[in-house]
Scaffold this active site. Structure first.
Site, mmCIF file in Angstrom:
data_model
loop_
_atom_site.group_PDB
_atom_site.id
_atom_site.type_symbol
_atom_site.label_atom_id
_atom_site.label_comp_id
_atom_site.label_asym_id
_atom_site.label_seq_id
_atom_site.Cartn_x
_atom_site.Cartn_y
_atom_site.Cartn_z
ATOM 1 N N ASP A 61 0.842 -1.198 0.000
ATOM 2 C CA ASP A 61 0.000 0.000 0.000
ATOM 3 C C ASP A 61 0.881 1.254 0.000
ATOM 4 O O ASP A 61 0.376 2.373 -0.104
ATOM 5 C CB ASP A 61 -1.018 -0.011 1.143
ATOM 6 N N SER A 62 2.213 1.073 0.063
ATOM 7 C CA SER A 62 3.125 2.197 -0.188
ATOM 8 C C SER A 62 2.868 2.764 -1.584
ATOM 9 O O SER A 62 3.197 3.924 -1.859
ATOM 10 C CB SER A 62 4.586 1.748 -0.068
ATOM 11 N N ASP A 100 -1.298 -6.231 -0.405
ATOM 12 C CA ASP A 100 -1.324 -5.557 0.901
ATOM 13 C C ASP A 100 -2.743 -5.074 1.212
ATOM 14 O O ASP A 100 -3.279 -4.216 0.496
ATOM 15 C CB ASP A 100 -0.372 -4.351 0.816
ATOM 16 N N LYS A 130 -1.030 -9.472 2.896
ATOM 17 C CA LYS A 130 -0.325 -8.983 4.081
ATOM 18 C C LYS A 130 -1.253 -8.060 4.840
ATOM 19 O O LYS A 130 -2.047 -7.329 4.226
ATOM 20 C CB LYS A 130 0.954 -8.229 3.677
ATOM 21 N N GLU A 132 -1.265 -5.321 8.435
ATOM 22 C CA GLU A 132 -0.397 -4.637 9.394
ATOM 23 C C GLU A 132 -0.867 -4.850 10.826
ATOM 24 O O GLU A 132 -2.071 -4.921 11.094
ATOM 25 C CB GLU A 132 -0.363 -3.135 9.096
ATOM 26 N N GLU A 200 9.470 -3.952 10.501
ATOM 27 C CA GLU A 200 9.824 -2.649 9.915
ATOM 28 C C GLU A 200 10.326 -1.680 10.992
ATOM 29 O O GLU A 200 9.641 -1.443 11.999
ATOM 30 C CB GLU A 200 8.606 -2.034 9.185
HETATM 31 O O1 KIV Z 1 3.506 -1.107 1.699
HETATM 32 C C1 KIV Z 1 4.686 -1.501 1.689
HETATM 33 O O2 KIV Z 1 5.468 -1.209 0.775
HETATM 34 C C2 KIV Z 1 5.144 -2.310 2.808
HETATM 35 C C3 KIV Z 1 6.594 -2.701 2.823
HETATM 36 C C4 KIV Z 1 7.426 -1.587 3.224
HETATM 37 C C5 KIV Z 1 6.832 -3.891 3.666
HETATM 38 O O3 KIV Z 1 4.395 -2.628 3.656
#
Ligand code: KIV
Length: 297
Positions: A61-62, A100, A130, A132, A200
């Site tokens: 989600d970055s 994510d 994934k 968080e 992280e």
């Molecule tokens: O969203 C993302 O890019 C991440 C990574 C930094 C692990 O969660």
């Protein structure tokens, strides 16, 4: 074209890479083979990850910030992430593909979490998702998604979706109590059945101590060298951004500067009429051209 004998032996020595599976990742941890993970958000970044032979690709989600221009990861919607994930899927063959879960797409209930994870798997072709956090809610959601048959990667330490609650984008686990909280979260995610966990922005020594307890592959980002693998954001490592980014980023290229230089060169060529040249155009037979002129008059 003839094949040189040295090429034949090269081909024989490089069998086609097999898709990366969860057992393969567990084996890599057992054998001490570093696991390489990068983020990707579109077809070209996926092709780069594939060609470079990375093990895991995360549609992080970055992407909210790197490719969609949001100020943080909070606002991005699941539907937007699915567009990115589908493009990445079309460009990947061998790395494990992880989607994510966005802020707000899994917290409300187990049903919501399973529904969102299913969309990543069924609509975008992701192999896993994934989420968080390692608190009560995240662990319950991870358990529910795994129970529904989808692999989950956990994520502890700095969790950008809840950065405000963590005091901003800063390293976590820098006191004994805070480090112990991260340990509890990581162990709870492992107990819930997560196949892997991201650490992280936590002190390297804290990560090293945690590694003695965690049996699933751990991928670090700003967590030092002790983890089983490392992940960086595609745009950070290739310098497709303004500014340097977090302390843990190592930059391997400066593509933003190259992109600006390329576009500026194009603009210069257009303005001085150096582009296009003859070789960039299409020809028409002289008679056809004169007949065309005739039709216009
Ligand atoms: O969203 C993302 O890019 C991440 C990574 C930094 C692990 O969660």
């Amino acid at each position: 074209m003839s094949t040189h004998p040295s090429q034949i032996s090269l081909v024989a020595a490089a069998p086609e890479r097999l898709p990366v599976t969860l057992p393969r990742l567990a084996d890599m941890k057992r054998l001490g083979e570093p696991i390489v993970m990068v983020t990707a958000y579109d077809f070209p970044s996926a092709r780069a990850a594939e060609a470079a032979g990375v093990d895991i690709v995360l549609v992080g989600d970055s992407g909210a910030m790197t490719v969609l221009g949001y100020p943080s990861t909070v606002a991005v919607e699941l539907d937007e992430m699915l567009v990115l994930a589908k493009a990445v899927r079309r460009g990947l063959r061998t790395p494990l593909l992880v989607g994510d879960l966005t802020f707000g797409s899994y917290e409300a209930s187990d049903e919501q979490a399973v529904r969102s994870a299913l969309r990543f798997v069924k609509e975008a072709g992701c192999d896993a998702v994934k989420l968080e956090g390692g608190g009560r809610v995240s662990v319950a959601r991870a358990r529910a998604i795994i129970g529904a048959g989808m692999p989950v990667m956990g994520h502890v330490g700095l969790t950008p979706q809840t950065a405000t609650a963590l005091g901003g984008y800063r390293a976590q686990g820098r006191s004994a109590a805070a480090a112990a909280r991260i340990a509890d979260e990581a162990l709870a995610l492992q107990d819930a059945g997560c196949f892997s966990i991201v650490f992280e922005a936590i002190p390297s020594d804290v990560a090293a101590v945690l590694m003695e307890r965690i049996e699933v592959p751990v991928i670090g980002i700003g967590a030092g060298p002790a983890t089983d693998g490392q992940v960086l954001v595609f745009h950070d490592l290739l310098g497709i951004r303004e500014g340097l980014g977090a302390r843990f980023v190592k930059r391997y290229a400066s593509l933003q500067e190259e992109m600006v230089a390329g576009v500026a060169a194009f603009a210069g060529d257009v303005r001085t009429r150096r582009y296009p040249e003859d070789q960039h155009g299409y020809a028409i037979d002289k008679d056809e051209l004169s007949s065309f002129r005739g039709r216009l008059t």
